[in-house]
Write a protein that holds these residues in place. Structure first.
Motif: not given
Ligand SMILES: Cc1cc2nc3c(=O)[nH]c(=O)nc-3n(C[C@H](O)[C@H](O)[C@H](O)COP(=O)(O)OP(=O)(O)OC[C@H]3O[C@@H](n4cnc5c(N)ncnc54)[C@H](O)[C@@H]3O)c2cc1C
Length: 496
Positions: A404, A408, A429
């Motif tokens: 993350e 991202a 994720h």
């Protein structure tokens, strides 16, 4: 007068101390490279790096030929035959002196010792430091030991740089007219390294381009694998196609000075070069690191898991943790992996799967185009908590939050995991529920471990060690220090 230069992990004509010194005074020079496929395999090195090596030997042969220096590639079945091979070759091709840059792995050092003993009556042997800015063993604590922690090593390294600067050796002058370059093709399994341009000029171009642009944003961008934010010079540094001093010169030329302290433009990158030197100095001072042994002797008794299925899932990129899987599939497809990802997958193997760092180290070596013992061993032992200045054992990367944070948008993950291409960014994720609901029948695996529980288990493994280890640790520290002193003393006396 004729000098022989033995090329090893220093495949360059610029800033090559052995080559430069051999050609000083206009003495005629020839060059050899000795290839031992068996040793390559015993060291578990990758087919892509072998291809890269073969192409670079060809490039080196061309560069040397332009300088009038013929390069001969000799092959042997077993590295132990090196002294005999040299004696026989020298009988047909007499030379007065042998020049080489020092190699730091234990096998190479033992080979060189045997060569020195066998050849010392036949010709002069001269050895140089070509792989580090400062010679191994020259930066020590006040009591003469190698540093075991990075920060004081780096301080001493920088102080030395301030005091003496660094040395660059020019390309030697051509000796007479050019000769014909030898055609070189190494045997053994090879995987194409064509994505990486070959030769010193290509490496120096890459260095120059990085210094012109990348170095300014390096501190901000270096942790994001979807961004091309690092130099990608490691494959060239690993084979010695460029030298660390050339890296210093390029950064100095770009910035007008060398960044010497934290916060200065360019320092973060320089610091990585110091990490490289730290691991190389360590490898020389602590021969145990070349012998598959932990730097911290007390960690030898850690009970690593034997989970074969977990190891296979990690190797092939099917752990159910997207950032880990994308990283491993990138490695398998390209022979390269971003540093942040190396840290994440190494932490995952050792702290989530509780598999030995040795398995990860070997696997990396068998795949990486930049595989080299000191940095690879250093990186693995750092991640596992068994190494010099290692990550504290209770610091366990969470693979999901690492993803993350450093990918991202999931751009890197989508590039390597086609089965996740459709997953929305906010689920990338932890894609499992979304996949179950939207793509029933998908084949992306569920997470193979529960990270929270795995983390606690890893910490418990190390906690159990602490209780039994104080004695072992103290004794072992004394032992490794003694070993290190002996080794350094020996190093000063050894010609090769
Ligand atoms: C588990 C693990 C295994 C690794 N195995 C290797 C390996 O086999 N070979 C290898 O060259 N590096 C290895 N590294 C270090 C690092 O990941 C690579 O050097 C880096 O990713 C190479 O990319 P770059 O050339 O763009 O580096 P940049 O970020 O541009 O750095 C410049 C140079 O500094 C050196 N360097 C950077 N980071 C490190 C580091 N942490 N340790 C030592 N030297 C460093 C490399 O020579 C690199 O080319 C490993 C790291 C880890 C965590």
């Amino acid at each position: 007068m004729r000098h022989l230069v033995w090329f090893r992990a220093d495949l360059r004509v610029a800033d090559n101390p052995a080559l430069y010194e051999a050609t000083a005074d206009g003495v005629k020079v020839s060059a050899i490279y000795i290839d031992c496929l068996k040793q390559w395999q015993q060291h578990g090195r990758s087919p892509i790096q072998r291809d890269f090596l073969s192409r670079h030997l060809q490039a080196l042969s061309t560069e040397l030929a332009a300088l009038g220096i013929p390069l001969t590639v000799l092959t042997i079945d077993d590295s132990s035959q090196t002294p005999e091979l040299l004696v026989n070759w020298l009988a047909d091709h007499p030379h007065d002196a042998l020049y080489a840059n020092r190699e730091i792995g234990l096998d190479e050092r033992r080979r060189d010792k045997a060569v020195q003993q066998r050849l010392k009556e036949l010709l002069e042997i001269r050895v140089f430091n070509g792989d580090c800015v400062f010679k191994h063993g020259s930066l020590t604590t006040q009591s003469g030991d190698m540093y075991k922690v990075f920060t004081p090593f780096a301080k001493t390294w920088l102080a030395q740089l301030r005091a003496t600067g660094y040395r660059l050796h020019p390309v030697p002058k051509a000796q007479g007219s050019a000769v014909t370059a030898t055609s070189i093709e190494l045997t053994g399994e090879r995987v194409s390294s064509a994505a990486w341009p070959v030769g010193e000029l290509a490496a120096r171009d890459r260095l120059r381009l990085f210094c012109e642009s990348g170095v300014y944003d390096y501190g901000d961008q270096r942790d994001y694998p979807a961004i091309n934010g690092t130099s990608s010079l490691s494959p060239y540094l690993a084979l010695g196609v460029i030298s660390p001093s050339q890296c210093l010169a390029a950064i100095e030329q770009q910035l007008g000075h060398l960044p010497m302290s934290r916060g200065e433009q360019g320092f973060v990158w320089l610091n990585e070069l110091i990490w490289r030197e730290f691991y190389r100095h360590l490898l020389v001072a602590f021969p145990r690191l070349s012998m598959n042994r932990a730097f911290k002797p007390d960690t030898e008794s850690l009970q690593w898991s034997q989970d074969k299925a977990g190891f296979e899932a990690w190797c092939s990129g099917h752990t159910g943790f997207p950032i880990v899987d994308a990283a491993m599939r990138c490695l398998n497809a390209t022979g390269w992996m971003h540093n942040r990802l190396r840290m994440i997958v190494a932490s995952f193997l050792t702290k989530d799967l509780h598999l030995s760092w040795r398995q990860g180290e070997d696997y990396f070596m068998s795949r990486l185009i930049d595989g080299e013992l000191a940095a690879n061993n250093g990186g693995w032992q750092w991640a596992a908590g068994t190494g010099a200045d290692a990550a504290p054992y209770f610091r366990v990367f969470n693979p999901t939050t690492q993803g993350e944070r450093f990918d991202a948008e999931g751009d890197f993950i989508r590039q390597w995991l086609p089965e996740l291409v459709e997953v929305p960014t906010k689920r990338i994720h932890t894609p499992h529920d979304w996949l179950d609901n939207n793509q029933p029948g998908h084949d992306y695996p569920k997470p193979i471990v529960d990270h929270k529980r795995a983390r606690l288990h890893a910490i418990a493994m190390f906690d159990a060690l602490k209780d039994q280890s104080d004695n072992i640790k103290n004794n072992a520290d004394v032992q490794t220090n003694k070993q290190s002193e002996l080794w350094l003393a020996q190093l000063d006396q050894e010609p090769v």
